[in-house]
Scaffold this motif. Structure first.
Motif, PDB file in Angstrom:
ATOM      1  N   LEU A 181      -3.618  15.079   5.965  1.00 42.40           N
ATOM      2  CA  LEU A 181      -4.854  14.308   6.160  1.00 42.40           C
ATOM      3  C   LEU A 181      -5.519  14.021   4.810  1.00 42.40           C
ATOM      4  CD1 LEU A 181      -6.390  16.109   9.254  1.00 42.40           C
ATOM      5  CD2 LEU A 181      -5.324  13.864   9.185  1.00 42.40           C
ATOM      6  N   ARG A 184      -3.601  11.368   2.998  1.00 43.49           N
ATOM      7  CA  ARG A 184      -3.800  10.039   3.585  1.00 43.49           C
ATOM      8  C   ARG A 184      -5.075   9.373   3.078  1.00 43.49           C
ATOM      9  NH1 ARG A 184      -0.796   8.328   8.156  1.00 43.49           N
ATOM     10  NH2 ARG A 184      -2.242   6.614   7.993  1.00 43.49           N
ATOM     11  N   MET A 190       0.198   5.130   4.484  1.00 43.20           N
ATOM     12  CA  MET A 190       1.422   5.936   4.358  1.00 43.20           C
ATOM     13  C   MET A 190       2.429   5.378   3.358  1.00 43.20           C
ATOM     14  SD  MET A 190       1.646   8.667   5.973  1.00 43.20           S
ATOM     15  CE  MET A 190       2.730  10.004   6.349  1.00 43.20           C
ATOM     16  N   HIS A 200       0.630  -8.667  -3.002  1.00 42.91           N
ATOM     17  CA  HIS A 200       1.100  -9.677  -2.053  1.00 42.91           C
ATOM     18  C   HIS A 200       2.406 -10.323  -2.488  1.00 42.91           C
ATOM     19  CE1 HIS A 200      -2.539  -9.307   0.239  1.00 42.91           C
ATOM     20  NE2 HIS A 200      -3.230  -9.427  -0.881  1.00 42.91           N
TER      21      HIS A 200
ATOM     22  N   ILE B   4       0.445  -0.864  11.229  1.00 42.00           N
ATOM     23  CA  ILE B   4       0.324  -1.545   9.948  1.00 42.00           C
ATOM     24  C   ILE B   4      -0.009  -2.998  10.229  1.00 42.00           C
ATOM     25  CG2 ILE B   4       1.588  -2.190   7.874  1.00 42.00           C
ATOM     26  CD1 ILE B   4       3.333   0.291   8.418  1.00 42.00           C
ATOM     27  N   SER B   6      -0.487  -5.413   7.814  1.00 40.39           N
ATOM     28  CA  SER B   6       0.126  -6.325   6.855  1.00 40.39           C
ATOM     29  C   SER B   6       1.545  -6.677   7.317  1.00 40.39           C
ATOM     30  CB  SER B   6       0.181  -5.649   5.486  1.00 40.39           C
ATOM     31  OG  SER B   6       1.180  -6.238   4.709  1.00 40.39           O
ATOM     32  N   PHE B   8       3.911  -8.113   5.674  1.00 39.16           N
ATOM     33  CA  PHE B   8       4.899  -7.758   4.653  1.00 39.16           C
ATOM     34  C   PHE B   8       5.271  -6.282   4.777  1.00 39.16           C
ATOM     35  CE2 PHE B   8       5.914  -6.056   0.467  1.00 39.16           C
ATOM     36  CZ  PHE B   8       6.958  -6.864   0.102  1.00 39.16           C
ATOM     37  N   ALA B   9       4.218  -5.455   4.891  1.00 39.70           N
ATOM     38  CA  ALA B   9       4.464  -4.008   4.988  1.00 39.70           C
ATOM     39  C   ALA B   9       5.197  -3.670   6.277  1.00 39.70           C
ATOM     40  CB  ALA B   9       3.148  -3.258   4.919  1.00 39.70           C
ATOM     41  N   MET B 173       2.416  10.533  11.112  1.00 37.53           N
ATOM     42  CA  MET B 173       2.176   9.220  10.501  1.00 37.53           C
ATOM     43  C   MET B 173       0.794   8.671  10.853  1.00 37.53           C
ATOM     44  SD  MET B 173       4.686   8.134   8.762  1.00 37.53           S
ATOM     45  CE  MET B 173       6.336   7.597   8.582  1.00 37.53           C
ATOM     46  N   ALA B 175      -1.937  10.470  12.224  1.00 37.31           N
ATOM     47  CA  ALA B 175      -3.071  11.405  12.255  1.00 37.31           C
ATOM     48  C   ALA B 175      -4.156  10.946  11.302  1.00 37.31           C
ATOM     49  CB  ALA B 175      -2.612  12.800  11.885  1.00 37.31           C
ATOM     50  N   GLY B 176      -5.385  10.836  11.822  1.00 38.34           N
ATOM     51  CA  GLY B 176      -6.544  10.500  10.994  1.00 38.34           C
ATOM     52  C   GLY B 176      -6.509   9.121  10.397  1.00 38.34           C
ATOM     53  N   SER B 177      -5.741   8.201  10.992  1.00 35.20           N
ATOM     54  CA  SER B 177      -5.599   6.882  10.371  1.00 35.20           C
ATOM     55  C   SER B 177      -6.381   5.796  11.088  1.00 35.20           C
ATOM     56  CB  SER B 177      -4.124   6.494  10.348  1.00 35.20           C
ATOM     57  OG  SER B 177      -3.652   6.397  11.662  1.00 35.20           O
ATOM     58  N   HIS B 180      -8.467   3.707   8.833  1.00 38.00           N
ATOM     59  CA  HIS B 180      -7.851   3.301   7.569  1.00 38.00           C
ATOM     60  C   HIS B 180      -6.917   2.120   7.704  1.00 38.00           C
ATOM     61  CE1 HIS B 180      -9.563   6.456   5.246  1.00 38.00           C
ATOM     62  NE2 HIS B 180      -9.047   7.395   5.992  1.00 38.00           N
ATOM     63  N   ILE B 182      -5.430  -1.414   7.228  1.00 40.52           N
ATOM     64  CA  ILE B 182      -5.542  -2.374   6.133  1.00 40.52           C
ATOM     65  C   ILE B 182      -4.831  -3.643   6.547  1.00 40.52           C
ATOM     66  CG2 ILE B 182      -4.909  -2.850   3.742  1.00 40.52           C
ATOM     67  CD1 ILE B 182      -4.903   0.131   3.274  1.00 40.52           C
ATOM     68  N   SER B 183      -5.462  -4.760   6.328  1.00 42.41           N
ATOM     69  CA  SER B 183      -4.796  -6.012   6.672  1.00 42.41           C
ATOM     70  C   SER B 183      -4.665  -6.893   5.445  1.00 42.41           C
ATOM     71  CB  SER B 183      -5.593  -6.733   7.750  1.00 42.41           C
ATOM     72  OG  SER B 183      -6.825  -7.146   7.218  1.00 42.41           O
ATOM     73  N   ASP B 184      -3.800  -7.888   5.543  1.00 43.75           N
ATOM     74  CA  ASP B 184      -3.629  -8.825   4.434  1.00 43.75           C
ATOM     75  C   ASP B 184      -4.893  -9.641   4.208  1.00 43.75           C
ATOM     76  OD1 ASP B 184      -1.148  -8.226   3.607  1.00 43.75           O
ATOM     77  OD2 ASP B 184      -0.135  -9.615   4.945  1.00 43.75           O
ATOM     78  N   PRO B 187      -8.109  -7.284   1.995  1.00 45.45           N
ATOM     79  CA  PRO B 187      -7.579  -6.200   1.167  1.00 45.45           C
ATOM     80  C   PRO B 187      -8.709  -5.359   0.556  1.00 45.45           C
ATOM     81  CG  PRO B 187      -7.366  -8.271   0.037  1.00 45.45           C
ATOM     82  CD  PRO B 187      -7.907  -8.593   1.385  1.00 45.45           C
ATOM     83  N   PHE B 188      -8.447  -4.079   0.402  1.00 44.06           N
ATOM     84  CA  PHE B 188      -9.421  -3.214  -0.253  1.00 44.06           C
ATOM     85  C   PHE B 188      -9.439  -3.509  -1.742  1.00 44.06           C
ATOM     86  CE2 PHE B 188      -9.013  -0.944   3.591  1.00 44.06           C
ATOM     87  CZ  PHE B 188     -10.130  -0.146   3.707  1.00 44.06           C
TER      88      PHE B 188
END
Lengths: 253, 193
Positions: A181, A184, A190, A200, B4, B6, B8-9, B173, B175-177, B180, B182-184, B187-188
């Protein structure tokens, strides 16, 4: 996470006295140190269903048995946490073993039993990881320390050191799954870093290996720091218990 | 579900999981003489893909990853594997839906259904479809209902191992997400924004 509580009598940590708990734990882990139970299961399976690869199937059956014994003591969520680590370790070991065998045939000569050996390593890791953590967490170190500090004799110091080692092992088992955690927070997706404005284009493919190595090294650092950090505190605790025992002793008054 | 966002990801992760399925299926295979098939450990990533990335990714990882592995050494099983393992990942993803790591019930049901579909699917192919095809195309004449029955236990054990592994890795993978994603599109920027 859904919390399903198993009955208290199924939890190994509630077994009393301590020697009965130890005996039950050793009995559960016996198939991991002896080939006899696997052999008996294999023969039984082959008799029951002819042509069944009994020796192959005995390994996962033993692993499932050990998981089933650990489940009430650990709970579903904790067992899955431990198994995630165990699966990662087992798959990494088996795949790298198989790759090395292919790359360096002179060092790792291949024979027909190789795949069976890899499968045995795979299921052994899956069984040993949760079993050993269940074993370690089944004993309360505080009770052991209290008893040891009340005793006299040459084994007292050795016992205290053993108790300290056991407590550190318990701490490692508790901390490492939770570290995921923490990791993360820096790497929320991940496989992607948090700061990735410029990720990009095709250049991200070149940056990704650097990032993955950095994030793995961060993980190892975190594991090391959080594992060793509490050791001085625990040593201090034992010293304090020891000192208080000495000051309470009748011959000191 | 903390997937996920994104594209691409996601594509990269699907490709990685497909490769991992193929590698783990190919590298550790123990033959089952009765059916001319083999026991393997590749189901972990099929269940993981279905739970984590949804039915489409589950299907791609299951169908292509396992079929690639079958292409080397067991080509006769490619059609069965493509359909059965694809359905395993697809069913897992469909049933898991948008469930996050808050509740384990739905992912467990999804993974168990996926695993059971694999066992039932292979039985169907080995007991009925392949013997039927074998009458026209001799290449497929490698199994019969009795051999398919023998393969039920190894397949069930392989499925159970995959279910537990897939669930454990999925939980780790995700847990706690929830907070969090994230998208294209958004972006952060900046460290620990």
């Amino acid at each position: 996470m859904n919390r399903f509580e198993f009955p208290a009598f199924l939890k190994l940590q509630n077994l009393r006295p301590w020697w009965l708990k130890m005996a039950v734990l050793i009995l559960i882990g016996y198939p991991l140190i002896s080939n006899r139970p696997a052999g008996i299961i294999a023969v039984g399976l082959e008799k029951l269903v002819p042509e069944t690869p009994g020796s192959v199937l005995a390994l996962p059956i033993i692993t499932f048995f050990i998981w089933a014994c650990c489940l009430p003591s650990l709970g579903t969520a904790k067992l899955l946490d431990y198994l995630a680590a165990a699966y990662t370790m087992a798959i990494t070991t088996v795949v790298s073993g198989a790759v090395l065998r292919g790359l360096l045939p002179a060092l790792f000569p291949a024979d027909s039993a190789d795949n069976f050996r890899l499968l045995r390593v795979y299921f052994n890791i899956l069984a040993v990881f949760p079993y050993s953590l269940t074993f370690l967490n089944s004993f309360a170190v505080s009770n052991l320390m209290t008893r040891l500090t009340k005793t006299r004799g040459r084994f007292r110091d050795a016992g205290l050191h053993l108790a300290l080692a056991l407590r550190i092992c318990q701490h490692v088992g508790e901390v490492i799954p939770k570290l995921l955690l923490v990791w993360r927070e820096e790497n929320p997706d991940m496989l992607l870093p948090r700061c990735r404005d410029d990720w990009h284009s095709i250049s991200s493919l070149l940056r990704w290996p650097v990032w993955i190595i950095r994030s793995i090294s961060q993980w190892i650092f975190a594991c090391i720091i959080l594992t060793f950090e509490p050791i001085p505190v625990m040593v201090n605790e034992i010293e304090q218990i020891d000192e208080s025992r000495d000051s309470d002793a009748p011959d000191k008054i | 579900m903390p997937r996920i966002k994104s594209k691409f990801a996601e594509t990269a992760v699907i490709a990685a999981l497909t490769a991992l399925t193929a590698v783990t299926t190919m590298l550790v295979r123990v033959p089952i003489p009765a059916t001319n098939g083999y026991f393997n450990i590749g189901d972990v990533f099929i269940i993981l893909a279905g739970l984590w990335l949804g039915p489409r990714a589950g299907f791609i990882v299951g169908a292509f990853g396992s079929a690639i592995a079958d292409a080397i050494g067991f080509p006769v099983y490619i059609p069965a594997t493509f359909i059965v393992k694809g359905c395993e990942g697809w069913l897992t993803g469909i049933i898991a839906g948008n469930s996050g790591p808050v509740s384990l019930t739905r992912p467990v049901v999804a993974a168990v259904t996926g695993g059971l579909s694999m066992v039932a699917g292979y039985y169907l192919f080995e007991a009925f479809i392949y013997p039927l095809l074998g009458r026209q195309i001799p290449m497929f004449n490698i199994t019969d209902p009795a051999a398919a029955f023998i393969a039920l236990l190894p397949n069930a054990i392989q499925g159970l191992s995959g279910i537990v592994g897939g669930l454990a890795l999925w939980k780790a993978m995700t847990a706690g997400s929830q907070n969090h994603e994230i998208s294209d599109e958004q972006p952060f920027s900046g460290k620990h924004g």
